[in-house]
Write a protein that holds these residues in place. Structure first.
Motif, PDB file in Angstrom:
ATOM      1  N   VAL A 157     -42.414  76.933   1.710  1.00  0.00           N
ATOM      2  CA  VAL A 157     -41.184  77.254   0.973  1.00  0.00           C
ATOM      3  C   VAL A 157     -40.398  78.365   1.668  1.00  0.00           C
ATOM      4  O   VAL A 157     -39.187  78.247   1.872  1.00  0.00           O
ATOM      5  N   TRP A 158     -41.085  79.441   2.025  1.00  0.00           N
ATOM      6  CA  TRP A 158     -40.448  80.619   2.628  1.00  0.00           C
ATOM      7  C   TRP A 158     -39.526  80.280   3.798  1.00  0.00           C
ATOM      8  O   TRP A 158     -38.403  80.780   3.858  1.00  0.00           O
ATOM      9  N   PRO A 159     -39.944  79.423   4.752  1.00  0.00           N
ATOM     10  CA  PRO A 159     -39.061  79.140   5.892  1.00  0.00           C
ATOM     11  C   PRO A 159     -37.718  78.522   5.500  1.00  0.00           C
ATOM     12  O   PRO A 159     -36.755  78.615   6.253  1.00  0.00           O
ATOM     13  N   GLY A 160     -37.621  77.935   4.320  1.00  0.00           N
ATOM     14  CA  GLY A 160     -36.367  77.328   3.878  1.00  0.00           C
ATOM     15  C   GLY A 160     -35.461  78.260   3.093  1.00  0.00           C
ATOM     16  O   GLY A 160     -34.421  77.834   2.598  1.00  0.00           O
ATOM     17  N   LEU A 161     -35.834  79.524   2.993  1.00  0.00           N
ATOM     18  CA  LEU A 161     -35.072  80.467   2.177  1.00  0.00           C
ATOM     19  C   LEU A 161     -34.165  81.385   2.997  1.00  0.00           C
ATOM     20  O   LEU A 161     -33.833  82.487   2.562  1.00  0.00           O
ATOM     21  N   ALA A 208     -45.585  85.017   9.812  1.00  0.00           N
ATOM     22  CA  ALA A 208     -46.694  85.608  10.578  1.00  0.00           C
ATOM     23  C   ALA A 208     -47.755  86.182   9.643  1.00  0.00           C
ATOM     24  O   ALA A 208     -48.949  86.119   9.947  1.00  0.00           O
ATOM     25  N   CYS A 209     -47.334  86.717   8.508  1.00  0.00           N
ATOM     26  CA  CYS A 209     -48.295  87.258   7.542  1.00  0.00           C
ATOM     27  C   CYS A 209     -49.202  86.156   6.997  1.00  0.00           C
ATOM     28  O   CYS A 209     -50.353  86.409   6.653  1.00  0.00           O
ATOM     29  N   CYS A 264     -43.850  84.014  -6.531  1.00  0.00           N
ATOM     30  CA  CYS A 264     -42.680  83.198  -6.193  1.00  0.00           C
ATOM     31  C   CYS A 264     -42.947  81.726  -6.476  1.00  0.00           C
ATOM     32  O   CYS A 264     -42.031  80.989  -6.861  1.00  0.00           O
ATOM     33  N   LEU A 265     -44.173  81.316  -6.297  1.00  0.00           N
ATOM     34  CA  LEU A 265     -44.546  79.933  -6.590  1.00  0.00           C
ATOM     35  C   LEU A 265     -44.529  79.680  -8.092  1.00  0.00           C
ATOM     36  O   LEU A 265     -44.019  78.653  -8.555  1.00  0.00           O
ATOM     37  N   LEU A 266     -45.040  80.642  -8.876  1.00  0.00           N
ATOM     38  CA  LEU A 266     -45.109  80.484 -10.327  1.00  0.00           C
ATOM     39  C   LEU A 266     -43.759  80.691 -11.011  1.00  0.00           C
ATOM     40  O   LEU A 266     -43.480  80.076 -12.036  1.00  0.00           O
ATOM     41  N   ARG A 267     -42.934  81.585 -10.463  1.00  0.00           N
ATOM     42  CA  ARG A 267     -41.624  81.894 -11.057  1.00  0.00           C
ATOM     43  C   ARG A 267     -40.553  81.912  -9.966  1.00  0.00           C
ATOM     44  O   ARG A 267     -40.064  82.966  -9.567  1.00  0.00           O
ATOM     45  N   PRO A 268     -40.183  80.745  -9.469  1.00  0.00           N
ATOM     46  CA  PRO A 268     -39.213  80.686  -8.369  1.00  0.00           C
ATOM     47  C   PRO A 268     -37.891  81.395  -8.674  1.00  0.00           C
ATOM     48  O   PRO A 268     -37.252  81.911  -7.762  1.00  0.00           O
ATOM     49  N   GLY A 302     -54.672  80.765  -1.252  1.00  0.00           N
ATOM     50  CA  GLY A 302     -54.295  79.436  -0.776  1.00  0.00           C
ATOM     51  C   GLY A 302     -52.892  79.061  -1.213  1.00  0.00           C
ATOM     52  O   GLY A 302     -52.102  78.539  -0.418  1.00  0.00           O
ATOM     53  N   GLU A 303     -52.576  79.351  -2.484  1.00  0.00           N
ATOM     54  CA  GLU A 303     -51.245  79.051  -2.998  1.00  0.00           C
ATOM     55  C   GLU A 303     -50.196  79.916  -2.317  1.00  0.00           C
ATOM     56  O   GLU A 303     -49.102  79.461  -2.007  1.00  0.00           O
ATOM     57  N   GLY A 304     -50.540  81.183  -2.100  1.00  0.00           N
ATOM     58  CA  GLY A 304     -49.619  82.085  -1.416  1.00  0.00           C
ATOM     59  C   GLY A 304     -49.346  81.643   0.006  1.00  0.00           C
ATOM     60  O   GLY A 304     -48.202  81.649   0.466  1.00  0.00           O
ATOM     61  N   ARG A 305     -50.394  81.250   0.705  1.00  0.00           N
ATOM     62  CA  ARG A 305     -50.229  80.765   2.078  1.00  0.00           C
ATOM     63  C   ARG A 305     -49.354  79.513   2.091  1.00  0.00           C
ATOM     64  O   ARG A 305     -48.480  79.358   2.942  1.00  0.00           O
ATOM     65  N   ARG A 306     -49.576  78.638   1.125  1.00  0.00           N
ATOM     66  CA  ARG A 306     -48.770  77.413   1.045  1.00  0.00           C
ATOM     67  C   ARG A 306     -47.301  77.762   0.821  1.00  0.00           C
ATOM     68  O   ARG A 306     -46.420  77.204   1.485  1.00  0.00           O
TER      69      ARG A 306
END
Length: 142
Positions: free
Chosen positions: A117-121, A95-96, A60-64, A108-112
């Protein structure tokens, strides 16, 4: 990028993500989605949710622009696990990323991505969740 060393699906996906980061235009969206989907393995639905968030977050970070397709993977598992409230999806994903002993440790990138980003979706999550829930209900009715 991820430094996963097992299982083999994550090792292959880590290499794929490194390639995608180094040469983003060398891989089609279809190849990208296929690589992410192939990284999932059979398990119970709630472990699948945790693994899936760790797997899809770097994608999702690489291909939003593929986020809606990618988040359908853990959402489908949540629905299979009995979740019927889209309002809980963001918290489950978060939580994950913050669990002290996750089933699969996010990169690290996934956690970021999961924490920033995730909470704003919320609107996208609601749309995908409702569509996937309706599909699941229609399949059950058949």
């Amino acid at each position: 990028m991820p430094t996963w060393t097992s299982p083999p699906q994550l090792v292959a996906l880590a290499a794929f993500y490194e390639q995608a980061q180094a040469r983003p235009d060398a891989l089609s969206d279809a190849a990208f989605l296929d690589a992410v989907k192939q990284a999932h393995w059979p398990t119970n639905c709630w472990n699948y949710v945790e693994a899936s968030f760790a797997i899809i977050a770097p994608a999702c970070l690489l291909r939003p622009h593929l986020t809606a397709d990618l988040i359908a993977l853990p959402i489908d598992a949540m629905i299979a696990g009995g979740l019927d409230d889209a309002g809980q999806v963001i918290a489950i994903g978060l939580a994950c990323a913050t669990r002290s002993e996750p089933y699969v440790v996010p990169s690290g990138e996934g956690r970021r991505w999961l924490t920033q980003v995730w909470p704003g979706l919320g609107a996208l999550v609601e749309t995908v969740f409702q569509a996937r829930l309706q599909e699941a209900l229609a399949e059950d009715a058949e």
